[in-house]
Design a protein around this motif. Structure first.
Motif, PDB file in Angstrom:
ATOM      1  N   GLY A   1      -8.789  -1.662  15.420  1.00 30.50           N
ATOM      2  CA  GLY A   1      -7.602  -1.026  14.862  1.00 30.50           C
ATOM      3  C   GLY A   1      -7.628   0.478  14.997  1.00 30.50           C
ATOM      4  N   LEU A   2      -8.776   1.080  14.746  1.00 24.72           N
ATOM      5  CA  LEU A   2      -8.886   2.529  14.887  1.00 24.72           C
ATOM      6  C   LEU A   2      -8.668   2.956  16.336  1.00 24.72           C
ATOM      7  CD1 LEU A   2     -11.969   3.384  12.621  1.00 24.72           C
ATOM      8  CD2 LEU A   2      -9.552   3.725  12.096  1.00 24.72           C
ATOM      9  N   THR A   3      -9.303   2.252  17.251  1.00 16.70           N
ATOM     10  CA  THR A   3      -9.230   2.623  18.666  1.00 16.70           C
ATOM     11  C   THR A   3      -7.827   2.459  19.231  1.00 16.70           C
ATOM     12  OG1 THR A   3     -11.545   1.990  18.976  1.00 16.70           O
ATOM     13  CG2 THR A   3     -10.191   2.140  20.952  1.00 16.70           C
ATOM     14  N   SER A   4      -7.092   1.462  18.759  1.00 18.96           N
ATOM     15  CA  SER A   4      -5.786   1.153  19.347  1.00 18.96           C
ATOM     16  C   SER A   4      -4.617   1.755  18.585  1.00 18.96           C
ATOM     17  CB  SER A   4      -5.607  -0.363  19.439  1.00 18.96           C
ATOM     18  OG  SER A   4      -5.681  -0.957  18.146  1.00 18.96           O
ATOM     19  N   ALA A   5      -4.881   2.525  17.533  1.00 17.52           N
ATOM     20  CA  ALA A   5      -3.787   3.120  16.750  1.00 17.52           C
ATOM     21  C   ALA A   5      -2.977   4.089  17.609  1.00 17.52           C
ATOM     22  CB  ALA A   5      -4.348   3.839  15.527  1.00 17.52           C
ATOM     23  N   ARG A   6      -1.685   4.122  17.349  1.00 14.52           N
ATOM     24  CA  ARG A   6      -0.788   5.041  18.051  1.00 14.52           C
ATOM     25  C   ARG A   6       0.105   5.735  17.042  1.00 14.52           C
ATOM     26  NH1 ARG A   6      -4.121   4.136  20.990  1.00 14.52           N
ATOM     27  NH2 ARG A   6      -4.080   3.264  23.091  1.00 14.52           N
ATOM     28  N   HIS A   7       0.310   7.049  17.227  1.00 10.36           N
ATOM     29  CA  HIS A   7       1.186   7.806  16.336  1.00 10.36           C
ATOM     30  C   HIS A   7       1.851   8.902  17.157  1.00 10.36           C
ATOM     31  CE1 HIS A   7       1.789  10.030  12.258  1.00 10.36           C
ATOM     32  NE2 HIS A   7       2.853   9.368  12.649  1.00 10.36           N
ATOM     33  N   ALA A   8       3.100   8.686  17.515  1.00  9.43           N
ATOM     34  CA  ALA A   8       3.808   9.604  18.399  1.00  9.43           C
ATOM     35  C   ALA A   8       3.942  10.985  17.759  1.00  9.43           C
ATOM     36  CB  ALA A   8       5.194   9.051  18.720  1.00  9.43           C
ATOM     37  N   GLY A   9       3.762  12.007  18.570  1.00  8.64           N
ATOM     38  CA  GLY A   9       3.985  13.371  18.115  1.00  8.64           C
ATOM     39  C   GLY A   9       2.855  13.981  17.326  1.00  8.64           C
ATOM     40  N   ARG A  10       1.695  13.325  17.290  1.00  8.46           N
ATOM     41  CA  ARG A  10       0.530  13.885  16.607  1.00  8.46           C
ATOM     42  C   ARG A  10      -0.598  14.002  17.622  1.00  8.46           C
ATOM     43  NH1 ARG A  10       4.858  11.730  13.785  1.00  8.46           N
ATOM     44  NH2 ARG A  10       4.758  12.316  11.583  1.00  8.46           N
ATOM     45  N   MET A  11      -0.764  15.204  18.144  1.00  7.47           N
ATOM     46  CA  MET A  11      -1.705  15.483  19.231  1.00  7.47           C
ATOM     47  C   MET A  11      -1.593  14.388  20.294  1.00  7.47           C
ATOM     48  SD  MET A  11      -3.406  18.042  20.090  1.00  7.47           S
ATOM     49  CE  MET A  11      -3.863  19.017  18.657  1.00  7.47           C
ATOM     50  N   GLU A  12      -0.358  14.162  20.710  1.00  6.04           N
ATOM     51  CA  GLU A  12      -0.038  13.120  21.685  1.00  6.04           C
ATOM     52  C   GLU A  12       0.047  13.742  23.077  1.00  6.04           C
ATOM     53  OE1 GLU A  12       3.617   9.952  22.648  1.00  6.04           O
ATOM     54  OE2 GLU A  12       3.894  11.601  21.232  1.00  6.04           O
TER      55      GLU A  12
ATOM     56  N   ILE B   1       0.869  -1.173   0.000  1.00  6.37           N
ATOM     57  CA  ILE B   1       0.000   0.000   0.000  1.00  6.37           C
ATOM     58  C   ILE B   1       0.903   1.218   0.000  1.00  6.37           C
ATOM     59  CG2 ILE B   1      -1.811   1.269   1.196  1.00  6.37           C
ATOM     60  CD1 ILE B   1      -1.266  -2.290   2.236  1.00  6.37           C
ATOM     61  N   HIS B   2       0.729   2.102  -0.981  1.00  3.11           N
ATOM     62  CA  HIS B   2       1.589   3.277  -1.135  1.00  3.11           C
ATOM     63  C   HIS B   2       0.809   4.514  -0.712  1.00  3.11           C
ATOM     64  CE1 HIS B   2       4.761   5.381  -3.934  1.00  3.11           C
ATOM     65  NE2 HIS B   2       5.044   5.495  -2.655  1.00  3.11           N
ATOM     66  N   VAL B   3       1.375   5.313   0.201  1.00  5.66           N
ATOM     67  CA  VAL B   3       0.691   6.466   0.780  1.00  5.66           C
ATOM     68  C   VAL B   3       1.496   7.731   0.507  1.00  5.66           C
ATOM     69  CG1 VAL B   3      -0.251   7.492   2.887  1.00  5.66           C
ATOM     70  CG2 VAL B   3      -0.233   4.993   2.620  1.00  5.66           C
ATOM     71  N   ALA B   4       0.859   8.738  -0.077  1.00  2.34           N
ATOM     72  CA  ALA B   4       1.491  10.035  -0.309  1.00  2.34           C
ATOM     73  C   ALA B   4       0.508  11.132   0.075  1.00  2.34           C
ATOM     74  CB  ALA B   4       1.935  10.180  -1.768  1.00  2.34           C
ATOM     75  N   GLY B   5       0.964  12.384   0.051  1.00  6.55           N
ATOM     76  CA  GLY B   5       0.119  13.512   0.407  1.00  6.55           C
ATOM     77  C   GLY B   5       0.931  14.560   1.148  1.00  6.55           C
ATOM     78  N   THR B   6       0.281  15.628   1.577  1.00 11.28           N
ATOM     79  CA  THR B   6       0.978  16.701   2.293  1.00 11.28           C
ATOM     80  C   THR B   6       0.902  16.492   3.807  1.00 11.28           C
ATOM     81  OG1 THR B   6       0.438  18.256   0.512  1.00 11.28           O
ATOM     82  CG2 THR B   6       1.163  19.193   2.598  1.00 11.28           C
ATOM     83  N   ASN B   7      -0.295  16.414   4.336  1.00 14.25           N
ATOM     84  CA  ASN B   7      -0.485  16.192   5.772  1.00 14.25           C
ATOM     85  C   ASN B   7      -1.260  14.904   6.005  1.00 14.25           C
ATOM     86  OD1 ASN B   7       0.688  18.640   6.886  1.00 14.25           O
ATOM     87  ND2 ASN B   7      -1.027  19.728   5.958  1.00 14.25           N
ATOM     88  N   GLY B   8      -0.924  14.207   7.092  1.00 13.67           N
ATOM     89  CA  GLY B   8      -1.700  13.038   7.485  1.00 13.67           C
ATOM     90  C   GLY B   8      -1.158  11.703   7.025  1.00 13.67           C
ATOM     91  N   LYS B   9      -0.053  11.690   6.274  1.00 15.16           N
ATOM     92  CA  LYS B   9       0.465  10.405   5.770  1.00 15.16           C
ATOM     93  C   LYS B   9       0.793   9.448   6.907  1.00 15.16           C
ATOM     94  CE  LYS B   9       4.018  12.013   3.426  1.00 15.16           C
ATOM     95  NZ  LYS B   9       3.921  13.461   3.668  1.00 15.16           N
ATOM     96  N   GLY B  10       1.523   9.939   7.893  1.00 15.93           N
ATOM     97  CA  GLY B  10       1.920   9.065   8.995  1.00 15.93           C
ATOM     98  C   GLY B  10       0.735   8.559   9.790  1.00 15.93           C
ATOM     99  N   SER B  11      -0.276   9.409   9.977  1.00 16.16           N
ATOM    100  CA  SER B  11      -1.461   8.987  10.719  1.00 16.16           C
ATOM    101  C   SER B  11      -2.237   7.922   9.956  1.00 16.16           C
ATOM    102  CB  SER B  11      -2.370  10.192  10.994  1.00 16.16           C
ATOM    103  OG  SER B  11      -1.736  11.109  11.864  1.00 16.16           O
ATOM    104  N   VAL B  12      -2.372   8.089   8.635  1.00 20.67           N
ATOM    105  CA  VAL B  12      -3.050   7.070   7.835  1.00 20.67           C
ATOM    106  C   VAL B  12      -2.291   5.750   7.911  1.00 20.67           C
ATOM    107  CG1 VAL B  12      -3.685   6.387   5.489  1.00 20.67           C
ATOM    108  CG2 VAL B  12      -4.174   8.699   6.294  1.00 20.67           C
ATOM    109  N   CYS B  13      -0.975   5.813   7.809  1.00 21.73           N
ATOM    110  CA  CYS B  13      -0.172   4.587   7.933  1.00 21.73           C
ATOM    111  C   CYS B  13      -0.397   3.932   9.293  1.00 21.73           C
ATOM    112  CB  CYS B  13       1.308   4.893   7.736  1.00 21.73           C
ATOM    113  SG  CYS B  13       1.764   5.388   6.056  1.00 21.73           S
ATOM    114  N   ALA B  14      -0.459   4.749  10.353  1.00 27.47           N
ATOM    115  CA  ALA B  14      -0.668   4.209  11.698  1.00 27.47           C
ATOM    116  C   ALA B  14      -2.044   3.558  11.821  1.00 27.47           C
ATOM    117  CB  ALA B  14      -0.510   5.316  12.736  1.00 27.47           C
TER     118      ALA B  14
END
Length: 433
Positions: free
Chosen positions: A286-297, A40-53
């Motif tokens: 999966g949505l409930t347990s997702a973690r992404h450091a440094g994004r409104m953490e 799965i290939h993810v690109a964009g300006t904002n939100g890439k890391g969160s979508v991956c998470a």
């Protein structure tokens, strides 16, 4: 291990020429590292890391083994290469580094340029995934898309997050040009899920998908419902002829759209039939347990870190921070730093308008690209804010924590700065979350 890190961090000083995609393909053949599993290939300006998470968490909740390649890292370079949510172990990191180094030496003798820092790490990720054989691999593109080394992949699915103005010197000075660069990841046979947040960008993306004969899905046109459980959004989204609901673990409305991208992607992967076990229950978990450091953490009570580093990112952060402050009835303090190639004066003005902070605390980052304390003080002074400057993240954070009282403290401006703050928290044994 330290030698590998030191070498990687020296690469930008002597290797600036990017590999072409044909050179990258040749390098992967030399490594004998075709990407395994469903890509799965993810690109964009904002939100890439969160979508991956979000997507990684959904697939792991479905019982699948998932590899991810993301950027940037916050405190450890190994964060960029993960398997099942855990960063690559040190022995594997060293082993993959040496495999790539051997290929570099051989390819250089044949006239190939040395890989850039980002390319070297991508090749290491490919070597790691070859040996770990995940069921799915999620690749986050770097700055662009079309000319990014990750674009050598043959994805089952592509995802484009929100598109806005950023990296204009490299990608183009209009949102249409940037969207065209991002849409360069589209491949025949790989459906596209995208966030049509900007009408001009969405038009370019649709035209690109139609030319490539790629089926596309804009999550902004799909029905979703949002409610709130305290600070946190509860989202209800369509999935597999039904609906799935989950409380997102990030207190920010912008994460609703990132979760929608991940859920639509998961649904398409389930429909494709190559990945099993993706059920409504797995999606919700999966949505409930997702973690992404440094994004409104939230790293301490009343202390949040968010790497909002461009105009749209800062706007979304400001809305989220203002909502939390209003919900809790508490004043807001802001700790900020940024790099010099960002629109920091505009960012300062928007944060001042959105948050009405009781105090702005600014700090110079260790990065050579970081703005000076004086430049940051001037920007917020022009925005009419009370501002206090420090010469290091450590000093600024110590003051901010000591003086916040019952106020909320939001730290933002650059992911590199967020990384420095997380290191400070670890050293002071504050990082409880």
């Amino acid at each position: 291990m330290e030698d590998a890190r030191e070498y990687l961090l020296r690469i930008p000083s002597f290797a600036r020429e990017k590999h072409s995609l044909s050179q990258a393909e040749a390098f992967l053949r030399e490594l004998d590292c075709p990407l395994p599993g469903v890509v799965i290939h993810v690109a964009g300006t904002n939100g890439k890391g969160s979508v991956c998470a979000f997507l990684s968490s959904i697939l792991r909740a479905s019982g699948l083994h998932v590899g991810t390649f993301t950027s940037p890292h916050l405190t450890d370079i190994r964060e960029r290469i993960c398997l099942d949510g855990e960063m690559i172990e040190e022995e594997a990191f060293q082993r993959c580094f040496m495999q790539v180094q051997a290929a570099v030496e051989k390819m250089e003798r044949g006239g190939f340029p040395h890989p850039t820092f980002f390319e070297y790490l991508f090749y290491m990720a490919a070597a790691f995934f070859r040996e770990s054989r995940p069921d799915a691999v999620i690749l986050e593109a770097g700055m662009g898309g079309l000319r990014d080394v990750t674009n050598v992949c043959r994805p089952a699915l592509t995802v484009l997050t929100s598109v806005s103005l950023d990296h204009m010197a490299y990608l183009g000075d209009t949102v249409e040009k940037i969207a065209a660069e991002k849409a360069g990841i589209l491949k025949p046979g790989a459906p596209l899920v995208f966030d049509g947040n900007d009408p001009a960008a969405a038009r370019v993306i649709r035209e690109g998908a139609e030319q490539a004969k790629v089926p596309y899905f804009d999550v902004r046109e799909e029905p979703l419902d949002v409610s709130w459980d305290g600070e946190y959004p509860v989202v209800t989204l369509p999935f597999a002829d039904g609906r799935v609901s989950a409380r997102l673990p990030f207190p920010a409305l912008y994460q609703v759209w990132n979760s929608a991208l991940a859920v639509r992607a998961a649904e398409l992967l389930w429909e494709d039939g190559r990945l099993g076990g993706i059920t409504p229950a797995a999606v919700a978990q999966g949505l409930t347990s997702a973690r992404h450091a440094g994004r409104m953490e939230q790293v301490l009570p009343g202390v949040y870190l968010d790497g909002a580093h461009n105009r749209d990112g800062v706007r979304a952060f400001g809305e989220a921070a203002a909502r939390i402050g209003e919900k809790e009835g508490r004043r807001v303090r802001l700790l900020f730093s940024a790099v010099s190639d960002k629109e920091y004066r505009r960012m300062a003005a928007e944060l001042a308008e959105d948050l009405y902070p009781a105090e702005i605390i600014v700090a110079r980052m260790e990065s050579g690209r970081g703005l000076s304390t004086g430049e940051l003080e001037e920007a917020f002074g022009q925005a009419g804010c009370p501002v206090r400057g420090f010469d290091s993240a450590e000093e600024a954070l110590a003051y901010a924590l000591a003086s916040k009282g019952e106020d909320l403290l939001f730290c933002t401006g650059s992911l590199y700065f967020i990384g420095e703050l997380k290191e400070c928290l670890k050293e002071e044994e504050h990082d409880q979350f």
